[in-house]
Motif scaffolding. Structure first.
Motif, PDB file in Angstrom:
ATOM      1  N   HIS A  61      64.533  -2.169  17.809  1.00 31.58           N
ATOM      2  CA  HIS A  61      63.450  -1.412  17.147  1.00 31.58           C
ATOM      3  C   HIS A  61      62.704  -2.268  16.120  1.00 31.58           C
ATOM      4  O   HIS A  61      62.460  -1.833  14.993  1.00 31.58           O
ATOM      5  CB  HIS A  61      64.001  -0.144  16.485  1.00 31.58           C
ATOM      6  CG  HIS A  61      64.727   0.738  17.442  1.00 31.58           C
ATOM      7  ND1 HIS A  61      64.088   1.446  18.425  1.00 31.58           N
ATOM      8  CD2 HIS A  61      66.054   0.994  17.591  1.00 31.58           C
ATOM      9  CE1 HIS A  61      64.980   2.120  19.134  1.00 31.58           C
ATOM     10  NE2 HIS A  61      66.181   1.856  18.651  1.00 31.58           N
ATOM     11  N   SER A  62      62.361  -3.467  16.511  1.00 26.97           N
ATOM     12  CA  SER A  62      61.602  -4.343  15.611  1.00 26.97           C
ATOM     13  C   SER A  62      60.333  -4.811  16.309  1.00 26.97           C
ATOM     14  O   SER A  62      60.189  -4.673  17.520  1.00 26.97           O
ATOM     15  CB  SER A  62      62.444  -5.547  15.184  1.00 26.97           C
ATOM     16  OG  SER A  62      62.779  -6.347  16.299  1.00 26.97           O
ATOM     17  N   ALA A  63      59.409  -5.335  15.505  1.00 24.37           N
ATOM     18  CA  ALA A  63      58.147  -5.832  16.044  1.00 24.37           C
ATOM     19  C   ALA A  63      57.817  -7.169  15.388  1.00 24.37           C
ATOM     20  O   ALA A  63      57.927  -7.302  14.172  1.00 24.37           O
ATOM     21  CB  ALA A  63      57.017  -4.843  15.782  1.00 24.37           C
ATOM     22  N   ILE A  82      61.964  -6.415  25.974  1.00 24.69           N
ATOM     23  CA  ILE A  82      60.899  -6.629  24.997  1.00 24.69           C
ATOM     24  C   ILE A  82      59.578  -6.228  25.643  1.00 24.69           C
ATOM     25  O   ILE A  82      59.400  -6.387  26.850  1.00 24.69           O
ATOM     26  CB  ILE A  82      60.897  -8.107  24.529  1.00 24.69           C
ATOM     27  CG1 ILE A  82      60.055  -8.311  23.288  1.00 24.69           C
ATOM     28  CG2 ILE A  82      60.508  -9.044  25.641  1.00 24.69           C
ATOM     29  CD1 ILE A  82      60.327  -9.629  22.593  1.00 24.69           C
ATOM     30  N   GLU A  85      52.262  -7.068  23.876  1.00 25.46           N
ATOM     31  CA  GLU A  85      51.029  -6.276  23.789  1.00 25.46           C
ATOM     32  C   GLU A  85      49.867  -7.154  23.344  1.00 25.46           C
ATOM     33  O   GLU A  85      49.966  -7.879  22.362  1.00 25.46           O
ATOM     34  CB  GLU A  85      51.233  -5.147  22.778  1.00 25.46           C
ATOM     35  CG  GLU A  85      50.014  -4.288  22.551  1.00 25.46           C
ATOM     36  CD  GLU A  85      50.243  -3.234  21.473  1.00 25.46           C
ATOM     37  OE1 GLU A  85      49.316  -2.428  21.275  1.00 25.46           O
ATOM     38  OE2 GLU A  85      51.305  -3.219  20.821  1.00 25.46           O
ATOM     39  N   THR A  92      49.915  -3.890  27.889  1.00 26.97           N
ATOM     40  CA  THR A  92      51.312  -4.183  27.581  1.00 26.97           C
ATOM     41  C   THR A  92      52.055  -4.558  28.855  1.00 26.97           C
ATOM     42  O   THR A  92      51.630  -4.220  29.964  1.00 26.97           O
ATOM     43  CB  THR A  92      52.027  -2.978  26.940  1.00 26.97           C
ATOM     44  OG1 THR A  92      52.052  -1.907  27.871  1.00 26.97           O
ATOM     45  CG2 THR A  92      51.351  -2.546  25.652  1.00 26.97           C
ATOM     46  N   ARG A 110      51.593  -9.330  20.146  1.00 28.88           N
ATOM     47  CA  ARG A 110      52.854  -9.139  19.452  1.00 28.88           C
ATOM     48  C   ARG A 110      53.890  -8.687  20.473  1.00 28.88           C
ATOM     49  O   ARG A 110      53.568  -8.373  21.624  1.00 28.88           O
ATOM     50  CB  ARG A 110      52.736  -8.113  18.334  1.00 28.88           C
ATOM     51  CG  ARG A 110      52.501  -6.699  18.815  1.00 28.88           C
ATOM     52  CD  ARG A 110      52.499  -5.729  17.670  1.00 28.88           C
ATOM     53  NE  ARG A 110      52.158  -4.391  18.136  1.00 28.88           N
ATOM     54  CZ  ARG A 110      52.110  -3.350  17.349  1.00 28.88           C
ATOM     55  NH1 ARG A 110      52.343  -3.501  16.052  1.00 28.88           N
ATOM     56  NH2 ARG A 110      51.797  -2.175  17.815  1.00 28.88           N
ATOM     57  N   THR A 112      57.509  -6.142  20.795  1.00 26.37           N
ATOM     58  CA  THR A 112      58.379  -5.138  20.183  1.00 26.37           C
ATOM     59  C   THR A 112      59.651  -5.019  21.022  1.00 26.37           C
ATOM     60  O   THR A 112      59.633  -5.254  22.236  1.00 26.37           O
ATOM     61  CB  THR A 112      57.688  -3.766  20.089  1.00 26.37           C
ATOM     62  OG1 THR A 112      57.273  -3.358  21.399  1.00 26.37           O
ATOM     63  CG2 THR A 112      56.479  -3.819  19.172  1.00 26.37           C
ATOM     64  N   THR A 113      60.738  -4.650  20.353  1.00 24.77           N
ATOM     65  CA  THR A 113      62.014  -4.521  21.044  1.00 24.77           C
ATOM     66  C   THR A 113      62.364  -3.050  21.224  1.00 24.77           C
ATOM     67  O   THR A 113      61.856  -2.184  20.521  1.00 24.77           O
ATOM     68  CB  THR A 113      63.132  -5.225  20.258  1.00 24.77           C
ATOM     69  OG1 THR A 113      63.248  -4.624  18.970  1.00 24.77           O
ATOM     70  CG2 THR A 113      62.842  -6.703  20.092  1.00 24.77           C
TER      71      THR A 113
END
Length: 137
Positions: A61-63, A82, A85, A92, A110, A112-113
């Motif tokens: 839950h990280s970016a 992952i 985007e 995406t 970027r 995101t997970t």
């Protein structure tokens, strides 16, 4: 003495077996002249080539912040999933363990997970002194 000779003979035969050539196997994981979003790669910058390989660990839950890469690079997903985007288009793509991806060059994106941590290896093909990425404001 007989015992030492037998041990030496066994050791030497083991070395001979270990020294036998083996057939190497290779598999192309990814080969592309385009980034994951379909954009063509352009000419390289001039200068002394410099290759960089990073192993990156990202928590769940990280970016990553929006950023650009000034040179062609590719990532191989070791574990987790992952989503990358594009800032310009909103396009995406979800990537999972075992996939390789040609990353974007000079375009903001970027990653995101999901629910699990992600581990990946990133290969950069740049020139000496060139930064690997630049933040986007």
């Amino acid at each position: 003495m007989k015992y030492m000779i037998a041990v030496l003979a066994l050791a030497c035969s083991g070395l001979a077996v270990a020294a036998q050539p083996t057939a190497a196997k290779s598999e192309i994981l990814m080969q592309s002249d385009k980034a994951w979003d379909g954009a063509d790669y352009k000419e390289y910058a001039t200068g002394k080539p410099e290759l960089t390989v990073l192993k990156v660990a990202l928590p769940p839950h990280s970016a990553l912040p929006w950023h650009t890469n000034p040179m062609p690079n590719a990532s191989y997903i070791i574990s987790g999933e992952i989503t990358v985007e594009s800032k310009a288009t909103g396009k995406t793509e979800k990537l999972v363990a075992g996939q390789a991806v040609p990353e974007m060059v000079d375009a903001a994106y970027r990653a995101t997970t999901g629910d699990k941590p992600v581990e990946l290896v990133v290969f950069y093909a740049g020139v000496k002194g060139q930064p690997l990425s630049q933040p986007v404001k």
